[in-house]
Design a protein around this motif. Structure first.
Motif, PDB file in Angstrom:
ATOM      1  N   ASP A  13       0.811  -1.215   0.000  1.00 29.50           N
ATOM      2  CA  ASP A  13       0.000   0.000   0.000  1.00 29.50           C
ATOM      3  C   ASP A  13       0.842   1.261   0.000  1.00 29.50           C
ATOM      4  N   THR A  14       2.141   1.142  -0.286  1.00 28.05           N
ATOM      5  CA  THR A  14       3.000   2.317  -0.322  1.00 28.05           C
ATOM      6  C   THR A  14       2.920   2.991  -1.692  1.00 28.05           C
ATOM      7  N   ILE A  15       3.496   4.153  -1.778  1.00 27.50           N
ATOM      8  CA  ILE A  15       3.455   4.962  -2.996  1.00 27.50           C
ATOM      9  C   ILE A  15       4.788   4.838  -3.709  1.00 27.50           C
ATOM     10  N   ASP A  16       4.725   4.611  -4.999  1.00 22.34           N
ATOM     11  CA  ASP A  16       5.935   4.534  -5.812  1.00 22.34           C
ATOM     12  C   ASP A  16       6.223   5.934  -6.355  1.00 22.34           C
ATOM     13  N   TYR A  17       7.130   6.638  -5.696  1.00 19.34           N
ATOM     14  CA  TYR A  17       7.443   7.998  -6.114  1.00 19.34           C
ATOM     15  C   TYR A  17       8.322   8.026  -7.366  1.00 19.34           C
ATOM     16  N   GLY A  18       8.916   6.909  -7.703  1.00 19.38           N
ATOM     17  CA  GLY A  18       9.745   6.852  -8.901  1.00 19.38           C
ATOM     18  C   GLY A  18       9.014   6.323 -10.115  1.00 19.38           C
ATOM     19  N   GLN A  19       7.677   6.324 -10.061  1.00 21.89           N
ATOM     20  CA  GLN A  19       6.904   5.786 -11.168  1.00 21.89           C
ATOM     21  C   GLN A  19       7.063   6.619 -12.433  1.00 21.89           C
ATOM     22  N   GLN A  20       7.318   7.909 -12.263  1.00 23.18           N
ATOM     23  CA  GLN A  20       7.459   8.776 -13.429  1.00 23.18           C
ATOM     24  C   GLN A  20       8.721   8.458 -14.231  1.00 23.18           C
ATOM     25  N   ARG A  21       9.689   7.823 -13.594  1.00 20.14           N
ATOM     26  CA  ARG A  21      10.913   7.449 -14.312  1.00 20.14           C
ATOM     27  C   ARG A  21      10.729   6.181 -15.142  1.00 20.14           C
ATOM     28  N   ARG A  22       9.642   5.460 -14.937  1.00 25.24           N
ATOM     29  CA  ARG A  22       9.306   4.261 -15.717  1.00 25.24           C
ATOM     30  C   ARG A  22      10.454   3.247 -15.655  1.00 25.24           C
ATOM     31  N   GLU A  23      10.777   2.833 -14.424  1.00 27.26           N
ATOM     32  CA  GLU A  23      11.858   1.878 -14.228  1.00 27.26           C
ATOM     33  C   GLU A  23      11.360   0.531 -13.730  1.00 27.26           C
ATOM     34  N   ASN A  24      10.046   0.351 -13.644  1.00 22.47           N
ATOM     35  CA  ASN A  24       9.487  -0.952 -13.269  1.00 22.47           C
ATOM     36  C   ASN A  24       9.601  -1.871 -14.477  1.00 22.47           C
ATOM     37  N   LEU A  25      10.458  -2.874 -14.373  1.00 22.80           N
ATOM     38  CA  LEU A  25      10.822  -3.673 -15.533  1.00 22.80           C
ATOM     39  C   LEU A  25       9.646  -4.446 -16.094  1.00 22.80           C
ATOM     40  N   GLY A  26       8.816  -5.044 -15.244  1.00 21.48           N
ATOM     41  CA  GLY A  26       7.687  -5.827 -15.738  1.00 21.48           C
ATOM     42  C   GLY A  26       6.686  -4.987 -16.511  1.00 21.48           C
ATOM     43  N   GLU A  27       6.322  -3.824 -15.962  1.00 22.07           N
ATOM     44  CA  GLU A  27       5.375  -2.951 -16.650  1.00 22.07           C
ATOM     45  C   GLU A  27       5.964  -2.412 -17.955  1.00 22.07           C
ATOM     46  N   LEU A  28       7.249  -2.115 -17.953  1.00 17.24           N
ATOM     47  CA  LEU A  28       7.874  -1.581 -19.159  1.00 17.24           C
ATOM     48  C   LEU A  28       7.926  -2.627 -20.272  1.00 17.24           C
ATOM     49  N   ILE A  29       8.110  -3.887 -19.893  1.00 13.20           N
ATOM     50  CA  ILE A  29       8.103  -4.958 -20.896  1.00 13.20           C
ATOM     51  C   ILE A  29       6.716  -5.105 -21.516  1.00 13.20           C
ATOM     52  N   VAL A  30       5.673  -5.035 -20.696  1.00 10.45           N
ATOM     53  CA  VAL A  30       4.309  -5.128 -21.223  1.00 10.45           C
ATOM     54  C   VAL A  30       4.020  -3.961 -22.161  1.00 10.45           C
ATOM     55  N   GLU A  31       4.459  -2.759 -21.797  1.00 12.89           N
ATOM     56  CA  GLU A  31       4.272  -1.601 -22.679  1.00 12.89           C
ATOM     57  C   GLU A  31       4.992  -1.792 -24.008  1.00 12.89           C
ATOM     58  N   THR A  32       6.194  -2.361 -23.961  1.00 12.46           N
ATOM     59  CA  THR A  32       6.951  -2.581 -25.189  1.00 12.46           C
ATOM     60  C   THR A  32       6.268  -3.617 -26.077  1.00 12.46           C
ATOM     61  N   LEU A  33       5.776  -4.697 -25.486  1.00 10.67           N
ATOM     62  CA  LEU A  33       5.071  -5.709 -26.274  1.00 10.67           C
ATOM     63  C   LEU A  33       3.782  -5.157 -26.881  1.00 10.67           C
ATOM     64  N   GLU A  34       3.098  -4.309 -26.149  1.00  9.75           N
ATOM     65  CA  GLU A  34       1.897  -3.681 -26.705  1.00  9.75           C
ATOM     66  C   GLU A  34       2.244  -2.769 -27.878  1.00  9.75           C
ATOM     67  N   ALA A  35       3.361  -2.040 -27.769  1.00  7.13           N
ATOM     68  CA  ALA A  35       3.794  -1.202 -28.895  1.00  7.13           C
ATOM     69  C   ALA A  35       4.181  -2.060 -30.092  1.00  7.13           C
ATOM     70  N   PHE A  36       4.793  -3.221 -29.838  1.00  4.38           N
ATOM     71  CA  PHE A  36       5.123  -4.136 -30.933  1.00  4.38           C
ATOM     72  C   PHE A  36       3.857  -4.631 -31.638  1.00  4.38           C
ATOM     73  N   GLU A  37       2.832  -4.973 -30.838  1.00  2.00           N
ATOM     74  CA  GLU A  37       1.608  -5.504 -31.449  1.00  2.00           C
ATOM     75  C   GLU A  37       0.852  -4.439 -32.232  1.00  2.00           C
ATOM     76  N   VAL A  38       0.778  -3.238 -31.682  1.00  2.35           N
ATOM     77  CA  VAL A  38       0.020  -2.175 -32.340  1.00  2.35           C
ATOM     78  C   VAL A  38       0.682  -1.765 -33.648  1.00  2.35           C
ATOM     79  N   ASN A  39       2.020  -1.722 -33.663  1.00  2.00           N
ATOM     80  CA  ASN A  39       2.743  -1.253 -34.846  1.00  2.00           C
ATOM     81  C   ASN A  39       3.300  -2.383 -35.708  1.00  2.00           C
ATOM     82  N   GLY A  40       3.071  -3.641 -35.327  1.00  6.19           N
ATOM     83  CA  GLY A  40       3.681  -4.749 -36.048  1.00  6.19           C
ATOM     84  C   GLY A  40       2.831  -5.397 -37.105  1.00  6.19           C
ATOM     85  N   GLY A  41       1.609  -4.962 -37.270  1.00  2.00           N
ATOM     86  CA  GLY A  41       0.765  -5.555 -38.299  1.00  2.00           C
ATOM     87  C   GLY A  41      -0.001  -6.763 -37.794  1.00  2.00           C
TER      88      GLY A  41
END
Length: 295
Positions: A247-275
C-alpha cells in the motif's frame, strides 16, 4: 632481510577517465552477455538419466545412547536452531559480463564521431557537428545502438541521446538499417542488467513509433517481426519482474523503471505497430502476453 616480502600479481584495472584523449584498455576475452561470469553449479545426474545420487549415511545423523528423551517424566527443554534456507539464485536472472568494448566507446575515444556534449541549460544535450539528415545511418546508427549497454559517462549519455536524436530527425532513413540493429539490441538485452534493459526497452518503443508521423504505415514495427526470436526471449524471462510495494506509494513511477510494466508496454507497442502477424509471433515467444488490439 629479517622480514619476508610477499609478491603478488597486481589486479588489472580498467582505465576510464571520461576524457577522449585517454583510451580504454578492455579485455577482449570476455564476451558481452556471455556465461563466463556465472558461478558453476553441480550437475544433477537425475535430471538426465535414471540414476540418482545417494548420500552415504553418517553415524552422526542418528541418536546416541542417553541423548533421547524417551521414558522421562518431564521432557528436557531443547533449543533447536533452524537454519534459514538461502533463496535460490536463478542464473536466468543473474547479470552477465558487460565489458567496456563497445564500438561507440572506441570511435568516440578516437575522435571519429561527429558529436560533442553541450553542457548548457538544465539538461545536457548533444551538439552535432554535421546535420543529422546528411549522416550515413548504415554506419552511425548501429554504433550508437551498440553503445546502449554502456553504463559509464559520457558514453551512456552519448549513446542514448544520440539514438533518440537520429530516430526523431531521420526517421525516414531508419527502416533500411533495421537488420544491422538486431545484434546490438540482442547483446544489450543479454547482459541482463536492469538499467541496460530499461534503457533498451524505451529505445525500442521509440523505434517502432518513429515513422508514424510520416505516412502512418508503421513499417519499422512490421520489419521487426521476423527478429522477435532474437529480442523477445529475454523479455519473457523478466516479464513478471514487478515491484510489490503493497500500500505504499511509488514515487519513482514517473521514471518508468518498473521492468515488468515496461516490458508489457513494449510488447503492446510491438503488437500495435507490427501488423497482423505481430500478435501470433509475440504469443509464441511470450505465452503470458494478452492482446490489446480490439478485433
Amino acid at each position: 632481510m629479517s622480514g619476508s616480502l610477499k609478491l603478488g600479481t597486481q589486479k588489472e584495472t580498467i582505465k576510464h577517465t571520461g576524457s577522449p584523449f585517454d583510451t580504454t584498455t578492455a579485455s577482449l576475452t570476455k564476451r558481452a552477455g556471455g556465461h563466463e561470469g556465472l558461478a558453476p553449479r553441480a550437475i544433477d545426474v537425475a535430471a538426465f538419466s535414471h540414476s540418482k545420487q545417494v548420500e552415504k549415511p553418517s553415524p552422526k545423523k542418528f541418536l546416541k545412547r542417553g541423548t533421547g528423551i524417551g521414558g522421562m517424566l518431564a521432557p528436557v527443554a531443547t533449543t533447536t536452531v533452524v537454519k534459514k534456507s538461502k533463496p535460490k539464485d536463478f542464473q536466468a536472472f543473474s547479470e552477465r559480463p558487460n565489458p567496456p568494448n563497445t564500438q561507440l566507446r572506441r570511435f568516440y575515444e578516437r575522435g571519429d564521431l561527429p558529436v560533442q556534449i553541450d553542457h548548457g541549460g538544465v539538461h545536457n544535450r548533444i551538439a552535432w557537428k554535421v546535420d543529422i539528415q546528411k549522416l550515413d545511418f548504415h554506419h552511425y546508427l548501429p554504433i550508437f545502438f551498440d553503445g546502449l549497454r554502456e553504463m559509464e559517462m559520457p558514453y551512456a549519455f552519448l549513446a542514448e541521446q544520440g539514438v533518440y536524436d537520429m530516430l526523431s530527425a531521420g526517421s525516414a532513413k531508419v527502416l533500411p538499417v533495421i537488420p544491422q540493429l538486431i545484434i546490438p539490441i540482442k547483446t544489450a538485452l543479454n547482459t541482463r542488467i536492469k538499467g541496460v534493459i530499461v534503457k533498451v526497452l524505451k529505445v525500442l518503443q521509440a523505434l517502432v513509433a518513429c515513422d508514424q508521423g510520416t505516412d502512418g504505415q508503421a513499417l519499422i514495427g512490421q520489419a521487426l517481426v521476423p527478429y522477435y526470436r532474437q529480442i523477445l526471449p529475454i523479455l519473457n524471462i523478466f516479464i513478471r519482474n514487478n515491484d510489490n510495494l503493497g500500500d505504499t506509494i511509488d514515487y519513482g513511477q514517473q521514471r518508468r523503471e518498473n521492468l515488468g510494466e515496461l516490458i508489457v508496454e513494449t510488447l503492446e507497442a510491438f503488437e500495435v505497430n507490427g501488423g497482423e502477424d505481430a500478435f501470433i509471433n509475440i504469443k509464441y515467444l511470450v505465452p503470458v502476453y494478452q492482446s490489446v488490439v480490439v478485433t
